[in-house]
Design an enzyme around this catalytic site. Structure first.
Site, mmCIF file in Angstrom:
data_model
loop_
_atom_site.group_PDB
_atom_site.id
_atom_site.type_symbol
_atom_site.label_atom_id
_atom_site.label_comp_id
_atom_site.label_asym_id
_atom_site.label_seq_id
_atom_site.Cartn_x
_atom_site.Cartn_y
_atom_site.Cartn_z
ATOM 1 C CB SER A 139 -19.693 24.946 -5.171
ATOM 2 O OG SER A 139 -20.145 25.392 -6.431
ATOM 3 C CE1 TYR A 152 -14.868 27.072 -6.712
ATOM 4 C CE2 TYR A 152 -16.801 26.768 -8.108
ATOM 5 C CZ TYR A 152 -16.239 27.164 -6.913
ATOM 6 O OH TYR A 152 -17.041 27.652 -5.905
HETATM 7 C C1 8X3 Z 1 -20.153 28.730 -7.599
HETATM 8 C C2 8X3 Z 1 -21.048 28.017 -8.555
HETATM 9 O O1 8X3 Z 1 -21.543 27.766 -11.053
HETATM 10 O O2 8X3 Z 1 -19.750 29.274 -10.474
HETATM 11 O O3 8X3 Z 1 -19.673 27.944 -6.570
HETATM 12 O O4 8X3 Z 1 -19.445 26.906 -10.287
HETATM 13 S S1 8X3 Z 1 -20.390 27.988 -10.142
#
Ligand code: 8X3
Length: 254
Positions: A139, A152
């Site tokens: 990502s 995340y």
């Molecule tokens: C998704 C991109 O901007 O939501 O992997 O982190 S974000």
């Protein structure tokens, strides 16, 4: 199109998180490119329907469960040409100050440990194919920090570093290691899962953005990376919509 070892057999690709979004779209495009796709995910009905549609194989699998991952490797067979580690996702948008450690644990488990477990289990078959590819779905969150994204971004940075480490470790063996790192992709579930089903918050992520990427846009890149000649290792593709110059710089019309 991919080349197969035997004239009749299709090369095998395993896609995790194949029940929806980028995983399902990748499974479809890889089938079109000539792979026999093993569709792995927790939701059995979805992957069974997908496998029937693309003449693949459905294998129920929670990537955080070592036994289910072992069963996936068994079902995939002795030679696997491609592994797409797509299972993962985000939970919440809480600042570090108030983040729930369980959310962080869960994100680390699915994105990092899940990728580790599936990769470990399938490496012998990838190597046995004589021309294997591990393709991790990272990502833009694996390259930058953003407020509220700590859990995340930490997990996706983990995926990025694991990808680099594996490439170093496998040097000289017939398995290439690649990462596709998407930015803003509008799928039916990513934002909804992140916000625990809150459609208003999920919709707000994409509000006023002309054309976020679709799952198919990313699947297209996945299929392209996978079908390069085997001596070509595409280390990393970062792919964003034209409306997104960086994580914080998104053009919105409203
Ligand atoms: C998704 C991109 O901007 O939501 O992997 O982190 S974000």
């Amino acid at each position: 199109m991919v080349e197969s070892n035997a004239s009749t057999a299709r090369p095998v690709a395993v896609v995790t998180g194949a029940s929806s979004g980028i995983g399902a779209a990748s499974a479809r495009q890889l089938a079109r490119a000539g792979y026999r796709v093993v569709c792995a995910a927790r939701r059995v009905e979805r992957i069974e329907a997908l496998a029937a549609e693309i003449d693949g194989l459905a294998v129920p699998c929670d990537v955080t469960d070592a036994e289910q991952v072992a069963a996936l490797a068994e079902a995939a067979g002795p030679a696997v040409s491609l592994l797409v580690n797509n299972a993962g996702g985000a939970i919440g948008l809480d600042p570090v100050e108030s983040a729930d450690p369980d959310d962080w644990r869960s994100m680390y488990e699915t994105n990092v440990i899940g990728t580790l477990q599936v990769t470990r289990a399938l490496l012998p078959a990838l190597e046995a194919s004589g021309a294997g590819t591990v393709l991790n779905i990272g990502s833009t969150a694996g390259r930058i920090a953003y407020e509220g994204g700590g859990g995340y971004t930490a997990a996706k940075h983990g995926v990025a570093v694991m990808t680099e480490t594996l490439r170093l470790e496998l040097l000289g063996r017939p398995v290439r290691v690649c990462e596709v790192a998407p930015g803003m992709v509008r799928t039916e579930e990513f934002a909804l899962t992140r916000f625990n089903g809150d459609t208003e918050r999920a919709d707000a992520v994409y509000r006023g953005v002309d054309e976020p990427l679709t799952a198919d846009d990313v699947a297209d890149v996945v299929a392209w990376v996978a079908t390069r000649p085997q001596h070509v290792n595409v280390d990393l593709v970062v792919v964003k919509p034209i409306a997104q110059a960086s994580q914080h710089k998104v053009h919105r019309t409203s």
